[in-house]
Design a protein around this motif. Structure first.
Motif, PDB file in Angstrom:
ATOM      1  N   THR A 285     -34.962  41.823 -33.730  1.00 39.56           N
ATOM      2  CA  THR A 285     -35.786  40.612 -33.748  1.00 39.56           C
ATOM      3  C   THR A 285     -35.200  39.621 -32.744  1.00 39.56           C
ATOM      4  O   THR A 285     -34.063  39.739 -32.267  1.00 39.56           O
ATOM      5  CB  THR A 285     -35.821  39.971 -35.136  1.00 39.56           C
ATOM      6  N   VAL A 286     -35.977  38.615 -32.405  1.00 38.30           N
ATOM      7  CA  VAL A 286     -35.513  37.584 -31.454  1.00 38.30           C
ATOM      8  C   VAL A 286     -34.296  36.863 -32.008  1.00 38.30           C
ATOM      9  O   VAL A 286     -33.318  36.580 -31.299  1.00 38.30           O
ATOM     10  CB  VAL A 286     -36.647  36.592 -31.140  1.00 38.30           C
ATOM     11  N   SER A 287     -34.316  36.517 -33.278  1.00 39.11           N
ATOM     12  CA  SER A 287     -33.183  35.814 -33.890  1.00 39.11           C
ATOM     13  C   SER A 287     -31.938  36.675 -33.853  1.00 39.11           C
ATOM     14  O   SER A 287     -30.817  36.160 -33.606  1.00 39.11           O
ATOM     15  CB  SER A 287     -33.531  35.453 -35.338  1.00 39.11           C
ATOM     16  N   GLU A 288     -32.099  37.989 -34.095  1.00 39.77           N
ATOM     17  CA  GLU A 288     -30.940  38.858 -34.063  1.00 39.77           C
ATOM     18  C   GLU A 288     -30.329  38.907 -32.661  1.00 39.77           C
ATOM     19  O   GLU A 288     -29.098  38.856 -32.500  1.00 39.77           O
ATOM     20  CB  GLU A 288     -31.353  40.268 -34.514  1.00 39.77           C
TER      21      GLU A 288
ATOM     22  N   SER B 176     -30.549  36.553 -30.400  1.00 38.10           N
ATOM     23  CA  SER B 176     -29.940  35.244 -30.128  1.00 38.10           C
ATOM     24  C   SER B 176     -28.594  35.120 -30.795  1.00 38.10           C
ATOM     25  O   SER B 176     -27.614  34.655 -30.198  1.00 38.10           O
ATOM     26  CB  SER B 176     -30.883  34.134 -30.599  1.00 38.10           C
ATOM     27  N   VAL B 177     -28.507  35.554 -32.052  1.00 38.14           N
ATOM     28  CA  VAL B 177     -27.239  35.470 -32.762  1.00 38.14           C
ATOM     29  C   VAL B 177     -26.213  36.387 -32.124  1.00 38.14           C
ATOM     30  O   VAL B 177     -25.032  36.038 -31.974  1.00 38.14           O
ATOM     31  CB  VAL B 177     -27.450  35.820 -34.241  1.00 38.14           C
ATOM     32  N   ALA B 178     -26.627  37.588 -31.724  1.00 41.79           N
ATOM     33  CA  ALA B 178     -25.696  38.523 -31.099  1.00 41.79           C
ATOM     34  C   ALA B 178     -25.173  37.972 -29.778  1.00 41.79           C
ATOM     35  O   ALA B 178     -23.972  38.053 -29.466  1.00 41.79           O
ATOM     36  CB  ALA B 178     -26.391  39.877 -30.890  1.00 41.79           C
ATOM     37  N   LEU B 179     -26.085  37.429 -28.982  1.00 43.82           N
ATOM     38  CA  LEU B 179     -25.644  36.830 -27.713  1.00 43.82           C
ATOM     39  C   LEU B 179     -24.695  35.659 -27.949  1.00 43.82           C
ATOM     40  O   LEU B 179     -23.685  35.507 -27.247  1.00 43.82           O
ATOM     41  CB  LEU B 179     -26.851  36.362 -26.889  1.00 43.82           C
ATOM     42  N   ARG B 180     -24.986  34.849 -28.920  1.00 40.55           N
ATOM     43  CA  ARG B 180     -24.125  33.676 -29.206  1.00 40.55           C
ATOM     44  C   ARG B 180     -22.741  34.134 -29.621  1.00 40.55           C
ATOM     45  O   ARG B 180     -21.720  33.597 -29.150  1.00 40.55           O
ATOM     46  CB  ARG B 180     -24.761  32.827 -30.290  1.00 40.55           C
ATOM     47  N   ARG B 181     -22.684  35.148 -30.508  1.00 41.71           N
ATOM     48  CA  ARG B 181     -21.393  35.626 -30.986  1.00 41.71           C
ATOM     49  C   ARG B 181     -20.624  36.247 -29.812  1.00 41.71           C
ATOM     50  O   ARG B 181     -19.411  36.039 -29.668  1.00 41.71           O
ATOM     51  CB  ARG B 181     -21.600  36.656 -32.102  1.00 41.71           C
ATOM     52  N   THR B 182     -21.322  36.951 -28.939  1.00 43.92           N
ATOM     53  CA  THR B 182     -20.654  37.584 -27.803  1.00 43.92           C
ATOM     54  C   THR B 182     -20.075  36.536 -26.841  1.00 43.92           C
ATOM     55  O   THR B 182     -18.930  36.638 -26.383  1.00 43.92           O
ATOM     56  CB  THR B 182     -21.638  38.492 -27.061  1.00 43.92           C
ATOM     57  N   VAL B 183     -20.883  35.521 -26.553  1.00 47.10           N
ATOM     58  CA  VAL B 183     -20.422  34.474 -25.617  1.00 47.10           C
ATOM     59  C   VAL B 183     -19.241  33.719 -26.205  1.00 47.10           C
ATOM     60  O   VAL B 183     -18.229  33.460 -25.536  1.00 47.10           O
ATOM     61  CB  VAL B 183     -21.584  33.522 -25.273  1.00 47.10           C
TER      62      VAL B 183
ATOM     63  N   GLY C 178     -32.861  27.936 -29.228  1.00 49.18           N
ATOM     64  CA  GLY C 178     -34.197  27.356 -29.111  1.00 49.18           C
ATOM     65  C   GLY C 178     -34.781  27.468 -27.729  1.00 49.18           C
ATOM     66  O   GLY C 178     -36.001  27.444 -27.580  1.00 49.18           O
ATOM     67  N   SER C 179     -33.983  27.585 -26.722  1.00 55.81           N
ATOM     68  CA  SER C 179     -34.506  27.664 -25.342  1.00 55.81           C
ATOM     69  C   SER C 179     -33.852  28.788 -24.555  1.00 55.81           C
ATOM     70  O   SER C 179     -33.976  28.828 -23.336  1.00 55.81           O
ATOM     71  CB  SER C 179     -34.277  26.337 -24.622  1.00 55.81           C
ATOM     72  N   SER C 180     -33.138  29.665 -25.241  1.00 54.09           N
ATOM     73  CA  SER C 180     -32.489  30.801 -24.598  1.00 54.09           C
ATOM     74  C   SER C 180     -31.595  30.354 -23.449  1.00 54.09           C
ATOM     75  O   SER C 180     -31.625  30.912 -22.349  1.00 54.09           O
ATOM     76  CB  SER C 180     -33.542  31.809 -24.085  1.00 54.09           C
ATOM     77  N   LYS C 181     -30.782  29.325 -23.687  1.00 48.78           N
ATOM     78  CA  LYS C 181     -29.867  28.805 -22.676  1.00 48.78           C
ATOM     79  C   LYS C 181     -28.456  28.846 -23.216  1.00 48.78           C
ATOM     80  O   LYS C 181     -28.249  28.738 -24.420  1.00 48.78           O
ATOM     81  CB  LYS C 181     -30.216  27.357 -22.295  1.00 48.78           C
TER      82      LYS C 181
END
Length: 518
Positions: free
Chosen positions: A17-20, A22-29, A98-101
């Motif tokens: 999902t989109v939220s998944e 986003s969360v994965a990218l955030r945790r990775t960064v 919210g804005s994929s940034k």
């Protein structure tokens, strides 16, 4: 990480999902970078948001990184962000689903070296100078002898002790200290508030209003003194109605308040010396002026006294001034008794000669009445005679102004004018003849006395080259050029060695011949 497998999918790739994502990218960064230090130029800064958070971006020549500062962190920053300022930001790298940034949440910010601070300082200086805050025309002179001095500085540092000690040595007076922090993130706000607070003190209040303000701090680096480069401090110093002395740092340290202040002191001790004079020097100067004044008064008194004495010696004494009036008074006093006696005797004799009696008075009254009656009897005849005299004068004047009399008078005037004209012509002719005779006599006398008559009898006038008459032969030398004048002309000649008669001049125009003496 959860996985779902679709039996209808044509591939075996996992589905998120989109939220998944986003969360994965955030945790990775966040796991890969965590806290980082990023250097870049602030772009898009518009100040804190209404919520208190600040949003902007950090950029360089090839990329752009979004940044934010939360409200709690923003209030603790030592250096506030400004548009175009190059900074080094410390924070946590994360994403914004919210804005994929991806963005950096900044915990601390500092200029990117002294060069950035200097560039920021120069930009502020240029902007404030354009507003006229640095103009010399708006700066005021310090009072010569203030009564109260306000000091804005730290109450615990060595600066305040140096200022107090220096003022006590030079001219003890009242010192009011407004304690502030001289280093840190709140320095600018506290210093500007202190300057404004001193200006708001009322005269005659419980806290005396200062006559001079001193803003002081010891030396330090550019970052240590950065609070005094705050724009709010510069504007508060410019708006101060009390003359302000800036004494921030050492002599080589310059901040914005130094340009705005009325006077800039190299050190806090120098500010104290500028604020108050030396009491001992003032007392010595006053004593010197007092002694000079006393000496001038004594010298002026001596000059006036000498002038008065000189004038008194030139003036006669009182006895000399009053001698003549006193003598006249004595002579008059000596004659007064005799004069009074003589006058009394004269009056007594006249009184004795008057034998007054009622009959004598009656006779004198009767004589006066008789004279009055005779005058009254003659009054009508006198009046009639006066009237006849006036009438006869009037008739005579009327006859004079009649037409016949006027014509006769005009003829008489014409004949008189004609006679006067003939006499004037005769007088002019006679005067002309007399002057003609006198002129002829003068010409004859001039011809008689002129040297031309002598030349006609055979004499000659000899002159040298300078036009002077040669009276003696001894004054002529051989070779001298001579000019000989005869009755009928002039002859030029040259003197020879002996005495030779000049040759006769050829006949012709007078003065055209030239002879030679050899």
């Amino acid at each position: 990480m959860p996985e779902t497998v679709s039996t209808d999918s044509k591939s075996n790739a996992a589905e998120f999902t989109v939220s998944e994502i986003s969360v994965a990218l955030r945790r990775t960064v966040e796991d890969a970078f965590g806290y980082v230090r990023v250097r870049g130029e602030i772009s898009g800064y518009r100040g804190p948001h209404s919520s208190g958070h600040a949003y902007f971006a950090l950029k360089d020549d090839r990329a752009r990184l979004e940044a934010c500062i939360w409200k709690g962190t923003f209030s603790r920053l030592k250096i506030r962000p400004e548009e175009g300022m190059e900074v080094v930001a410390t924070g946590k790298l994360t994403t914004y689903p919210g804005s994929s940034k991806y963005q950096i949440v900044i915990d601390g910010i500092e200029p990117a070296g002294a060069g950035a601070l200097m560039a920021l300082l120069e930009e502020r200086k240029r902007r404030l100078a354009a507003e006229g805050l640095f103009d010399q025309s708006r700066k005021r002179p310090l009072p010569f002898m203030p009564r109260v001095i306000g000091v804005v500085t730290s109450p615990t540092g060595a600066v305040i002790r140096d200022i107090i000690h220096r003022i006590d040595d030079r001219f003890p007076l009242t010192i009011v200290v407004w304690p502030v922090r001289v280093q840190g993130e709140t320095t600018g706000a506290e210093v500007s508030a202190a300057i404004t607070g001193f200006n708001r003190l009322a005269s005659g209040g419980p806290i005396p209003r200062p006559d001079v303000l001193i803003v002081a701090r010891g030396g330090g680096s550019l970052e240590d003194l950065w609070g005094f480069n705050d724009e709010a401090v510069a504007r508060a110093a410019a708006a101060s109605a009390i003359p302000l002395i800036s004494a921030v740092g050492h002599e080589t340290d310059w901040t914005l308040i130094d340009f705005v202040a009325d006077v800039r002191a190299p050190t806090p001790t120098g500010a104290a010396e500028l604020a108050v004079p030396v009491k001992a020097e003032l007392e010595a100067r006053i004593a010197n002026l007092s002694a000079r004044l006393q000496g001038a008064v004594l010298r002026a008194s001596d000059r006036k006294r000498h002038a008065l004495r000189a004038a008194s010696r030139a003036l006669p004494s009182a006895d000399q001034l009053l001698a003549l009036p006193r003598r006249r008074f004595d002579e008059a006093a000596s004659r007064l008794g005799r004069a009074l006696t003589a006058n009394t005797e004269k009056k007594r004799a006249r009184y004795r000669g008057l034998r007054l009696s009622p009959s004598l008075l009656a006779r004198r009254v009767a004589d006066a009445r008789a004279r009055t009656d005779r005058a009254a009897d003659r009054l009508p005849n006198v009046f009639l005679a006066l009237v006849r005299l006036c009438r006869s004068r009037f008739d005579r004047d009327a006859a004079r102004v009649s037409p016949v009399a006027l014509i006769r008078r005009r003829k008489m005037l014409a004949e008189t004018v004609s006679a006067l004209g003939r006499r004037a012509d005769q007088a002019v002719n006679l005067a002309r003849d007399r002057r003609r005779v006198r002129l002829a006599q003068a010409w004859r006398l001039a011809d008689t006395l002129s040297h031309h008559s002598v030349l006609a009898r055979g004499f000659a006038v000899v002159k040298n080259a300078e036009g002077r008459i040669v009276k003696r032969a001894a004054s002529v030398s051989a070779g001298d050029v001579l000019d000989i004048e005869f009755a009928d002309g002039k002859v030029a000649a040259v003197a020879g060695g002996g005495t030779v008669r000049p040759k006769p001049a050829p006949r012709g125009k007078p003065g055209s011949g030239q002879g030679s003496l050899f």
